[in-house]
Design an enzyme around this catalytic site. Structure first.
Site, mmCIF file in Angstrom:
data_model
loop_
_atom_site.group_PDB
_atom_site.id
_atom_site.type_symbol
_atom_site.label_atom_id
_atom_site.label_comp_id
_atom_site.label_asym_id
_atom_site.label_seq_id
_atom_site.Cartn_x
_atom_site.Cartn_y
_atom_site.Cartn_z
ATOM 1 N N GLU A 66 1.095 -9.586 3.936
ATOM 2 C CA GLU A 66 0.072 -11.044 3.682
ATOM 3 C C GLU A 66 0.488 -12.246 3.176
ATOM 4 O O GLU A 66 0.222 -13.254 3.401
ATOM 5 C CB GLU A 66 -1.307 -10.422 4.247
ATOM 6 N N GLU A 71 0.162 12.792 -1.947
ATOM 7 C CA GLU A 71 -0.561 12.479 -3.136
ATOM 8 C C GLU A 71 -0.829 13.104 -4.106
ATOM 9 O O GLU A 71 -1.261 13.227 -5.726
ATOM 10 C CB GLU A 71 -2.359 12.384 -1.795
#
Length: 325
Positions: free
Chosen positions: A106, A137
């Site tokens: 953004e 992970e």
């Protein structure tokens, strides 16, 4: 047939209050605890479920408020880094990685940040944004490898995001970056975690147990989004890419953003729509240039020169006494 990581056969040694295997002692994490307020959730009506979630969500802002001094530290750290030509690089996995990707993506349309100035690294790569590949992970090696590819230096800030603070991928990436001189920060929802130990500055938002035990995309995810919003908004505002409280560096790439740019100019300069449109047009569709032209009463070349001299800081470009022109 089940696939994935093997189950632990024996208890692991503890370190800093946590097991060396991040999955071995999850019962010690507040984010993995069972929430008393949501007991019997599966027997509740839709309205009751919504009320319980809303009541728990109301606790998030208070938890983030307690971490404001540390958030401010990270804001200034990032602002200094970007001013010096460095980068902000988020590292995350699962929901935390997706929230990091959202915040990073953004920045260019909202503030016209340069390509690569704000980045994210996601365990599992871009495909993990849409599809769960959470097994990544657990890999310290992948975390080190992925951050090493970005070649972190002392100019950069690496921010690791992990609700548990135990994600091996994120911990290893932050530790690697710090060892190479990069400034590092941790954003987590548990105190005293391995991620905290790996970073220079730690932001902890202790939101408590989730409505659904361990579903950290809920309160923890909301807290992480709030914190990352503060970090980028705060740093880019400190750099002068915001004027007053207006998004003056908006990229006018669609009709909505064109209207936003016009109204920003009308509000900041107290001009009518026709004047705003004509000035933006003569400024080459650049709201910052148009803003400096109107506020400082200068032509486009002079506005461009001032913005270049102030490194894009709109307020400094307008205030010629600060620039000593």
């Amino acid at each position: 047939m089940l696939t994935g990581p093997s189950l632990p056969e024996t208890p692991r040694a503890e370190k800093n209050g946590f097991g060396s295997d991040p999955g071995a002692l999850t019962h010690q994490l507040t984010t993995e605890g069972q929430n008393e307020a949501s007991h019997g959730l599966d027997t509740k009506s839709a309205l009751e479920i919504a009320r319980i979630i809303n009541h728990e969500d109301a606790k998030v802002a208070a938890a983030v408020r307690k971490a404001l001094p540390e958030i401010a530290q990270v804001i200034d750290m990032v602002a200094r880094s970007l001013r010096a030509g460095g980068r902000l690089i988020y590292v995350g996995a699962g929901s935390s990685g997706r929230i990091a990707a959202l915040d990073a993506s953004e920045c260019p349309p909202s503030y016209s940040t340069a390509p690569g100035q704000v980045q994210y690294i996601m365990a599992g790569g871009p495909k993990a944004l849409a599809s769960a590949v959470e097994v990544n992970e657990d890999s310290e090696e992948l975390g080190q490898r992925d951050v090493a590819r970005r070649r972190p230096t002392r100019k950069d800030v690496i921010v690791g995001i992990s609700a548990s603070g135990c994600t091996p991928y994120v911990v290893a990436a932050v530790a690697y970056a710090r060892a190479r001189g990069a400034q590092t920060a941790a954003v987590t929802c548990n105190c005293g975690s391995p991620l905290s130990a790996a970073a220079d500055v730690t932001v902890v938002a202790d939101v408590g147990p989730e409505v659904i035990s361990g579903s950290t995309r809920m309160k923890a995810g909301t807290a992480q989004k709030m914190i990352l919003n503060m970090i980028t908004t705060g740093a880019l505002t400190r750099l002068g890419l915001v004027y007053d409280n207006l998004m003056v560096n908006v990229q006018m790439q669609n009709s909505k953003l064109v209207e936003r740019g016009i109204h920003v100019l009308m509000s900041a300069c107290h001009v009518d729509r026709a004047t705003a449109v004509e000035t933006i047009r003569s400024a080459g569709r650049s709201v910052p240039i148009a803003l400096v032209m109107l506020k400082a009463k200068v032509d486009k070349p002079e506005a461009v020169r001032r913005l270049a001299k102030s490194d894009g800081n709109v307020r400094l470009a307008i205030e010629d006494d600060v620039l000593e022109l």
